[in-house]
Design a protein around this motif. Structure first.
Motif, PDB file in Angstrom:
ATOM      1  N   ASN A 103       0.819  -1.212   0.000  1.00 33.98           N
ATOM      2  CA  ASN A 103       0.000   0.000   0.000  1.00 33.98           C
ATOM      3  C   ASN A 103       0.855   1.265   0.000  1.00 33.98           C
ATOM      4  OD1 ASN A 103      -3.122  -0.417   0.320  1.00 33.98           O
ATOM      5  ND2 ASN A 103      -2.181  -2.062   1.518  1.00 33.98           N
ATOM      6  N   VAL A 104       1.972   1.244   0.730  1.00 34.49           N
ATOM      7  CA  VAL A 104       2.862   2.409   0.709  1.00 34.49           C
ATOM      8  C   VAL A 104       3.479   2.570  -0.679  1.00 34.49           C
ATOM      9  CG1 VAL A 104       5.021   3.354   1.616  1.00 34.49           C
ATOM     10  CG2 VAL A 104       3.345   2.353   3.175  1.00 34.49           C
ATOM     11  N   TYR A 105       3.920   1.472  -1.263  1.00 34.89           N
ATOM     12  CA  TYR A 105       4.515   1.527  -2.602  1.00 34.89           C
ATOM     13  C   TYR A 105       3.492   2.017  -3.623  1.00 34.89           C
ATOM     14  CZ  TYR A 105       7.042   0.071  -6.794  1.00 34.89           C
ATOM     15  OH  TYR A 105       7.680   0.056  -8.004  1.00 34.89           O
ATOM     16  N   THR A 106       2.268   1.508  -3.514  1.00 31.76           N
ATOM     17  CA  THR A 106       1.226   1.909  -4.464  1.00 31.76           C
ATOM     18  C   THR A 106       0.910   3.394  -4.332  1.00 31.76           C
ATOM     19  OG1 THR A 106       0.254  -0.298  -4.404  1.00 31.76           O
ATOM     20  CG2 THR A 106      -1.150   1.482  -5.188  1.00 31.76           C
ATOM     21  N   THR A 107       0.863   3.889  -3.104  1.00 26.22           N
ATOM     22  CA  THR A 107       0.549   5.306  -2.903  1.00 26.22           C
ATOM     23  C   THR A 107       1.668   6.202  -3.425  1.00 26.22           C
ATOM     24  OG1 THR A 107      -0.749   4.765  -0.938  1.00 26.22           O
ATOM     25  CG2 THR A 107      -0.038   7.045  -1.176  1.00 26.22           C
ATOM     26  N   LEU A 108       2.925   5.832  -3.166  1.00 24.25           N
ATOM     27  CA  LEU A 108       4.050   6.676  -3.554  1.00 24.25           C
ATOM     28  C   LEU A 108       4.395   6.573  -5.035  1.00 24.25           C
ATOM     29  CD1 LEU A 108       6.453   6.151  -0.509  1.00 24.25           C
ATOM     30  CD2 LEU A 108       4.877   8.044  -0.934  1.00 24.25           C
ATOM     31  N   MET A 109       4.216   5.395  -5.621  1.00 18.30           N
ATOM     32  CA  MET A 109       4.666   5.170  -6.989  1.00 18.30           C
ATOM     33  C   MET A 109       3.519   5.113  -7.990  1.00 18.30           C
ATOM     34  SD  MET A 109       7.900   5.123  -6.498  1.00 18.30           S
ATOM     35  CE  MET A 109       8.444   4.589  -8.114  1.00 18.30           C
TER      36      MET A 109
END
Length: 444
Positions: A103-109
């Protein structure tokens, strides 16, 4: 001899009277407005022998066990059982870490990539070749906030469920649920069917979200290679898959809440049946006393279930309410923006937005409808008790029980930040309209 016989009878009557008053006092001492009765209390005990092959909400608990969350309290001290629970908990921790990473990767990238793809789609629908059209800043921030909104919901509900399995308050609530299934046999079959239907709904929602995520994924290998383009798409799909934890958390609350509601309805049926029953005076005295003690015991049990729901599901309900509030603000803006824009770029978000609006409405009806129904059912029981005609020496205690039921109404809150009831929906509608007007003004 005649006098001695009557003196003996009088002595027996006085002895029985003292025992009756002692039982009445014990029954009514359990009335309370806060805290829980001690397990050894007479009015609390149910002497339940729970069947090992009859586990409440079993399909959902099996699903959660596969996902690394064991919510059935351990009933054995054998090392093998502890090892299995340790393995399940370890699997849950691994899933939680991967869930947070995705979820962090999806939000940032992925959110910047999604906005870039949307701009490309928007430019492909314009007639001029020299001008570059970009989506508004308002829409861009709404998209980013939506990514954060879904990610926070999934991770927090996942972490809450995982920690809940290790806490004693869940074990206490679980024991009370088992007692309710023992007291009200009719609940078992109904809750079994509702659990299966609820799992089907959660699975359907997860599949729809995964399909929507897949529709917006566009593979662009470019100079970085196929693997670099595959990873963002894979992490985004995994983030959507982990949404099942949020759905299971809400489903668990709904099923426990519906169990409490059905218990209150069964109690009201008992009160209604007793109010219309006619018995001889001697039989009525004994029956009324036993019935009153049973009502008090069930009232304490149902109150403890609602208290346990507040303790166990408070964080889940709070994050769900925040999620729905944010969704109610962002989703109508997407719908208005989709109808406002021409071409495929503006309409590409319409199916997702309409579905999300329906989903948010369905979820808020569950979160507010079940607590509201529990409160209304308790009010109906209190009013029904006020109409009961018991023998004179018990009528005052029936009135005390009715007053206690009406004063200490069961209420479910989001960690004490506010009561969850249907009156929350008009507030959400007003907030949605207010922010929608503000966003549209910024757009203009």
């Amino acid at each position: 001899m005649f006098i001695a016989f009557h003196l003996e009878q009088f002595s027996e009557i006085r002895s029985v009277g003292r025992k009756v008053r002692a039982v009445q006092s014990t029954a009514m001492e359990s009335i309370r407005t806060d805290g829980s009765s001690p397990p050894e209390h007479v009015a609390y005990k149910t002497n339940v022998q729970v069947e090992t092959n009859s586990i409440p909400l079993q399909p959902l608990l099996v699903c959660l066990r596969i996902l690394g969350i064991e919510l059935v309290p351990s009933s054995t001290t054998e090392p093998s059982g502890k090892i299995d629970r340790c393995k399940t908990f370890t699997l849950g921790v691994i899933f939680l870490v991967f869930n947070a990473f995705c979820n962090v990767y999806t939000t940032l990238m992925n959110s910047p990539l999604f906005i870039e793809d949307f701009n490309t789609m928007l430019n492909s629908t314009t007639d001029g070749t020299d001008s570059t059209v970009k989506i508004s800043t308002v829409l861009s921030w709404n998209i980013i906030i939506d990514y954060v909104n879904f990610g926070v919901l999934t991770v927090i509900v996942h972490a809450t469920l995982l920690s809940l399995s290790q806490q004693s308050k869940w074990k206490s609530l679980w024991n009370n649920i088992q007692r309710m299934h023992h007291e009200f046999k009719v609940i078992r079959k109904t809750m079994g069917h509702l659990t299966i239907v609820g799992l089907a709904v959660v699975s359907f929602e997860s599949i729809v979200m995964i399909s929507f995520a897949g529709d917006f994924i566009e593979m662009k290998p470019g100079a970085q290679g196929f693997l670099a383009a595959l990873l963002p798409a894979l992490f985004r799909l995994c983030a959507m898959v982990f949404n099942i934890y949020a759905g299971c958390g809400l489903l668990l609350f709904a099923l426990v809440g519906w169990t409490a509601l059905m218990g209150l309805r069964c109690l009201q049926q008992q009160v209604t049946a007793s109010s219309s029953r006619t018995c001889p005076s001697l039989t009525l005295n004994a029956t009324s006393l036993t019935t009153l003690i049973n009502w008090k015991r069930l009232h304490v049990l149902l109150s403890d279930v609602v208290d346990g729901m507040n303790e166990c599901f408070g964080p889940i309900l709070l994050i769900w309410i925040i999620h729905i509030f944010v969704g109610f603000i962002a989703t109508p803006y997407y719908i208005v923006d989709g109808f406002y824009r021409s071409g495929s770029a503006g309409r590409s978000l319409l199916p997702v937005s309409i579905y999300l609006m329906i989903q948010h409405t369905f979820h808020v009806l569950i979160i507010t409808g079940i607590p509201n129904a529990i409160t209304q059912q308790a009010i109906a029981i209190g009013k029904q008790l006020q109409q009961i005609d018991f023998p004179s020496h018990l009528q005052e205690q029936v009135g005390m029980l009715a007053t206690e039921v009406l004063i200490s109404l069961p209420r479910i809150t989001a960690m004490e930040y506010g009561d969850l009831e249907l009156s929350l929906i008009p507030t959400m509608i007003g907030t949605t309209i207010t922010y929608l007007v503000i966003l549209c003004q910024f757009e203009v």
